[in-house]
Design a protein around this motif. Sequence first.
Motif, PDB file in Angstrom:
ATOM      1  N   ILE A   5       0.849  -1.196   0.000  1.00 37.95           N
ATOM      2  CA  ILE A   5       0.000   0.000   0.000  1.00 37.95           C
ATOM      3  C   ILE A   5       0.879   1.239   0.000  1.00 37.95           C
ATOM      4  CG2 ILE A   5      -1.722   1.315   1.313  1.00 37.95           C
ATOM      5  CD1 ILE A   5      -2.855  -1.238   0.170  1.00 37.95           C
ATOM      6  N   SER A   6       0.628   2.151  -0.930  1.00 40.65           N
ATOM      7  CA  SER A   6       1.427   3.373  -1.005  1.00 40.65           C
ATOM      8  C   SER A   6       0.982   4.363   0.065  1.00 40.65           C
ATOM      9  CB  SER A   6       1.281   4.019  -2.385  1.00 40.65           C
ATOM     10  OG  SER A   6      -0.046   4.497  -2.568  1.00 40.65           O
ATOM     11  N   ASP A   7       1.847   5.321   0.377  1.00 42.50           N
ATOM     12  CA  ASP A   7       1.496   6.381   1.335  1.00 42.50           C
ATOM     13  C   ASP A   7       0.307   7.189   0.828  1.00 42.50           C
ATOM     14  OD1 ASP A   7       3.581   5.582   2.949  1.00 42.50           O
ATOM     15  OD2 ASP A   7       4.976   7.114   2.232  1.00 42.50           O
ATOM     16  N   GLU A   8       0.238   7.367  -0.484  1.00 35.47           N
ATOM     17  CA  GLU A   8      -0.867   8.130  -1.076  1.00 35.47           C
ATOM     18  C   GLU A   8      -2.196   7.404  -0.885  1.00 35.47           C
ATOM     19  OE1 GLU A   8      -2.241  10.091  -5.382  1.00 35.47           O
ATOM     20  OE2 GLU A   8      -0.510   8.736  -5.275  1.00 35.47           O
ATOM     21  N   GLU A   9      -2.175   6.083  -1.074  1.00 40.72           N
ATOM     22  CA  GLU A   9      -3.406   5.312  -0.907  1.00 40.72           C
ATOM     23  C   GLU A   9      -3.871   5.343   0.545  1.00 40.72           C
ATOM     24  OE1 GLU A   9      -5.215   0.856  -1.966  1.00 40.72           O
ATOM     25  OE2 GLU A   9      -3.155   1.395  -2.521  1.00 40.72           O
ATOM     26  N   LEU A  10      -2.926   5.235   1.483  1.00 42.98           N
ATOM     27  CA  LEU A  10      -3.278   5.331   2.897  1.00 42.98           C
ATOM     28  C   LEU A  10      -3.836   6.704   3.220  1.00 42.98           C
ATOM     29  CD1 LEU A  10      -3.358   4.306   5.798  1.00 42.98           C
ATOM     30  CD2 LEU A  10      -0.922   4.892   6.002  1.00 42.98           C
ATOM     31  N   ALA A  11      -3.229   7.761   2.660  1.00 41.68           N
ATOM     32  CA  ALA A  11      -3.713   9.126   2.895  1.00 41.68           C
ATOM     33  C   ALA A  11      -5.117   9.302   2.330  1.00 41.68           C
ATOM     34  CB  ALA A  11      -2.753  10.138   2.266  1.00 41.68           C
ATOM     35  N   ASN A  12      -5.378   8.735   1.157  1.00 36.07           N
ATOM     36  CA  ASN A  12      -6.711   8.828   0.557  1.00 36.07           C
ATOM     37  C   ASN A  12      -7.742   8.085   1.399  1.00 36.07           C
ATOM     38  OD1 ASN A  12      -5.767  10.338  -1.587  1.00 36.07           O
ATOM     39  ND2 ASN A  12      -5.483   8.572  -2.935  1.00 36.07           N
ATOM     40  N   PHE A  13      -7.338   6.948   1.949  1.00 40.13           N
ATOM     41  CA  PHE A  13      -8.237   6.186   2.818  1.00 40.13           C
ATOM     42  C   PHE A  13      -8.587   7.010   4.064  1.00 40.13           C
ATOM     43  CE2 PHE A  13      -8.862   3.027   6.264  1.00 40.13           C
ATOM     44  CZ  PHE A  13      -9.994   2.409   5.767  1.00 40.13           C
ATOM     45  N   ARG A  14      -7.588   7.619   4.678  1.00 39.53           N
ATOM     46  CA  ARG A  14      -7.835   8.465   5.852  1.00 39.53           C
ATOM     47  C   ARG A  14      -8.805   9.597   5.519  1.00 39.53           C
ATOM     48  NH1 ARG A  14      -4.485   7.952  10.236  1.00 39.53           N
ATOM     49  NH2 ARG A  14      -2.519   6.804   9.966  1.00 39.53           N
ATOM     50  N   THR A  15      -8.636  10.176   4.348  1.00 40.29           N
ATOM     51  CA  THR A  15      -9.471  11.310   3.943  1.00 40.29           C
ATOM     52  C   THR A  15     -10.925  10.890   3.765  1.00 40.29           C
ATOM     53  OG1 THR A  15      -7.607  12.391   2.849  1.00 40.29           O
ATOM     54  CG2 THR A  15      -9.805  13.105   2.182  1.00 40.29           C
ATOM     55  N   LEU A  16     -11.147   9.671   3.281  1.00 37.62           N
ATOM     56  CA  LEU A  16     -12.514   9.202   3.075  1.00 37.62           C
ATOM     57  C   LEU A  16     -13.222   8.855   4.378  1.00 37.62           C
ATOM     58  CD1 LEU A  16     -12.104   7.029  -0.149  1.00 37.62           C
ATOM     59  CD2 LEU A  16     -13.508   9.085   0.103  1.00 37.62           C
ATOM     60  N   LEU A  17     -12.460   8.450   5.401  1.00 36.09           N
ATOM     61  CA  LEU A  17     -13.064   8.219   6.711  1.00 36.09           C
ATOM     62  C   LEU A  17     -13.511   9.549   7.313  1.00 36.09           C
ATOM     63  CD1 LEU A  17     -10.513   5.638   8.202  1.00 36.09           C
ATOM     64  CD2 LEU A  17     -12.797   5.143   7.290  1.00 36.09           C
ATOM     65  N   SER A  70     -13.768  12.343  10.235  1.00 37.55           N
ATOM     66  CA  SER A  70     -13.006  12.807  11.390  1.00 37.55           C
ATOM     67  C   SER A  70     -13.288  14.276  11.642  1.00 37.55           C
ATOM     68  CB  SER A  70     -11.506  12.613  11.146  1.00 37.55           C
ATOM     69  OG  SER A  70     -11.040  13.544  10.183  1.00 37.55           O
ATOM     70  N   GLN A  71     -12.788  14.761  12.772  1.00 36.75           N
ATOM     71  CA  GLN A  71     -12.998  16.161  13.139  1.00 36.75           C
ATOM     72  C   GLN A  71     -12.189  17.113  12.264  1.00 36.75           C
ATOM     73  OE1 GLN A  71     -11.822  16.408  17.226  1.00 36.75           O
ATOM     74  NE2 GLN A  71      -9.860  15.409  16.874  1.00 36.75           N
ATOM     75  N   LEU A  81     -21.868  15.733   8.918  1.00 32.75           N
ATOM     76  CA  LEU A  81     -22.390  14.446   9.396  1.00 32.75           C
ATOM     77  C   LEU A  81     -21.568  13.945  10.584  1.00 32.75           C
ATOM     78  CD1 LEU A  81     -24.420  12.154   9.015  1.00 32.75           C
ATOM     79  CD2 LEU A  81     -22.790  11.052   7.466  1.00 32.75           C
ATOM     80  N   TYR A  82     -20.260  14.103  10.510  1.00 34.35           N
ATOM     81  CA  TYR A  82     -19.412  13.725  11.644  1.00 34.35           C
ATOM     82  C   TYR A  82     -19.828  14.494  12.901  1.00 34.35           C
ATOM     83  CZ  TYR A  82     -15.424  14.098  14.778  1.00 34.35           C
ATOM     84  OH  TYR A  82     -14.638  14.139  15.906  1.00 34.35           O
ATOM     85  N   ASN A  83     -20.018  15.785  12.780  1.00 40.46           N
ATOM     86  CA  ASN A  83     -20.399  16.610  13.933  1.00 40.46           C
ATOM     87  C   ASN A  83     -21.793  16.264  14.454  1.00 40.46           C
ATOM     88  OD1 ASN A  83     -18.019  18.099  14.128  1.00 40.46           O
ATOM     89  ND2 ASN A  83     -18.695  19.584  12.592  1.00 40.46           N
ATOM     90  N   ARG A  84     -22.640  15.781  13.576  1.00 44.87           N
ATOM     91  CA  ARG A  84     -23.985  15.390  13.986  1.00 44.87           C
ATOM     92  C   ARG A  84     -23.980  14.085  14.771  1.00 44.87           C
ATOM     93  NH1 ARG A  84     -28.314  12.657  10.026  1.00 44.87           N
ATOM     94  NH2 ARG A  84     -30.049  12.387  11.480  1.00 44.87           N
ATOM     95  N   LEU A  85     -23.151  13.141  14.318  1.00 42.14           N
ATOM     96  CA  LEU A  85     -23.203  11.796  14.905  1.00 42.14           C
ATOM     97  C   LEU A  85     -22.120  11.534  15.955  1.00 42.14           C
ATOM     98  CD1 LEU A  85     -24.019   9.663  11.732  1.00 42.14           C
ATOM     99  CD2 LEU A  85     -25.598  10.507  13.474  1.00 42.14           C
ATOM    100  N   THR A  86     -20.909  12.002  15.707  1.00 44.48           N
ATOM    101  CA  THR A  86     -19.807  11.685  16.629  1.00 44.48           C
ATOM    102  C   THR A  86     -18.926  12.910  16.880  1.00 44.48           C
ATOM    103  OG1 THR A  86     -18.502  10.899  14.743  1.00 44.48           O
ATOM    104  CG2 THR A  86     -19.713   9.242  16.012  1.00 44.48           C
ATOM    105  N   PRO A  87     -19.488  13.994  17.382  1.00 41.27           N
ATOM    106  CA  PRO A  87     -18.692  15.208  17.591  1.00 41.27           C
ATOM    107  C   PRO A  87     -17.514  14.962  18.541  1.00 41.27           C
ATOM    108  CG  PRO A  87     -20.789  15.344  18.750  1.00 41.27           C
ATOM    109  CD  PRO A  87     -20.868  14.148  17.870  1.00 41.27           C
ATOM    110  N   ASN A  88     -16.356  15.426  18.128  1.00 43.83           N
ATOM    111  CA  ASN A  88     -15.120  15.340  18.930  1.00 43.83           C
ATOM    112  C   ASN A  88     -14.614  13.917  19.143  1.00 43.83           C
ATOM    113  OD1 ASN A  88     -15.123  18.195  19.369  1.00 43.83           O
ATOM    114  ND2 ASN A  88     -16.698  17.881  20.940  1.00 43.83           N
ATOM    115  N   SER A  89     -15.243  12.935  18.501  1.00 42.81           N
ATOM    116  CA  SER A  89     -14.793  11.551  18.662  1.00 42.81           C
ATOM    117  C   SER A  89     -13.595  11.272  17.753  1.00 42.81           C
ATOM    118  CB  SER A  89     -15.926  10.586  18.313  1.00 42.81           C
ATOM    119  OG  SER A  89     -15.435   9.262  18.261  1.00 42.81           O
ATOM    120  N   THR A  90     -12.625  10.536  18.307  1.00 38.39           N
ATOM    121  CA  THR A  90     -11.476  10.104  17.508  1.00 38.39           C
ATOM    122  C   THR A  90     -11.453   8.574  17.382  1.00 38.39           C
ATOM    123  OG1 THR A  90     -10.058  10.034  19.475  1.00 38.39           O
ATOM    124  CG2 THR A  90     -10.111  12.104  18.222  1.00 38.39           C
ATOM    125  N   GLU A  91     -12.596   7.949  17.661  1.00 40.83           N
ATOM    126  CA  GLU A  91     -12.642   6.484  17.734  1.00 40.83           C
ATOM    127  C   GLU A  91     -12.176   5.807  16.459  1.00 40.83           C
ATOM    128  OE1 GLU A  91     -15.815   2.819  18.465  1.00 40.83           O
ATOM    129  OE2 GLU A  91     -16.337   4.835  19.113  1.00 40.83           O
TER     130      GLU A  91
END
Length: 277
Positions: free
Chosen positions: A123-135, A137-138, A148-158
């Motif tokens: 897995i390339s660093d770019e692919e991992l970065a793209n995966f993180r972006t699609l998840l 987060s705050q 949607l993140y703020n509506r469902l899981t505000p401030n969560s880093t789970e």
Amino acid sequence: MEGNVFVNHAIHMAIEKYLKNKNTPDSEEFQSFLVVVIRILILIYGELDIINPYRTQNEKNLGGFDANLKKFGLSDAALEEFKSQCLEYEKNEQNPDLLKFNFIKIQRILVDMFLFKKLHVLISDEELANFRTLLYSQNDPNAIKLALYNRLTPNSTEIMDYLNSKLFEQKHNFVLTEYKDIALDKEAYQLAGYNSVEVLNMSDQEILNINNKVYHFFRIKDTDLNKKKRLESAIEYYKKYGNAITSGNGYVDMLLLSSVVATGLMIAIIIAMQFVG
């Protein structure tokens, strides 16, 4: 559309929305949660592995949706849970309390899918970065996703914590295995001569077959309603006494030791009574 639904209504509609809006990436529908889920699946498996089964209505057969999602090691149970959670998300969209669980659970399964791939493919660093972006987060750069993140899981880093912990495990050569309810204690496999890690990576049916052999090794009957308790006792015996006074079977050995102790006590009592007499 009934009769032609691919996998289930939630996944079918998400794929349709993806195809309809892929040329307008800033649109609200393209950034909606279930469409983002499809985009993550495409990032992990490739567009052909997701879209071709949809076009051919191939869910279960060779080259179908299920087979493609399991090709890096995802279990049948996790796959079915993923499908079920997507459907539950669609049903619960107006109920934030229920939706939060589906939102987190689906993303955790997607993390597992990605990391199973990482075990098999570079897995390339770019692919991992793209995966993180699609998840979600705050720090999400997309306003629609962030809302949607703020509506469902505000401030969560789970989710990010879960991803980072699994990446750490892989980097330090820990083994990524899924917990399976049908699995026995790891020590039981080891005592019976099996590699517990290899067993946990087997199919459910293969694990059940190994379990039967483990019970046979400890001479515990399949029909014994308390066989898991008896197995625990056998393991405890080996941990305490090793191979001392052994018949080759932990549970039987425990009974043998008990009988020896009881016999010794009886002899001591008889001798004591003779002295008293």
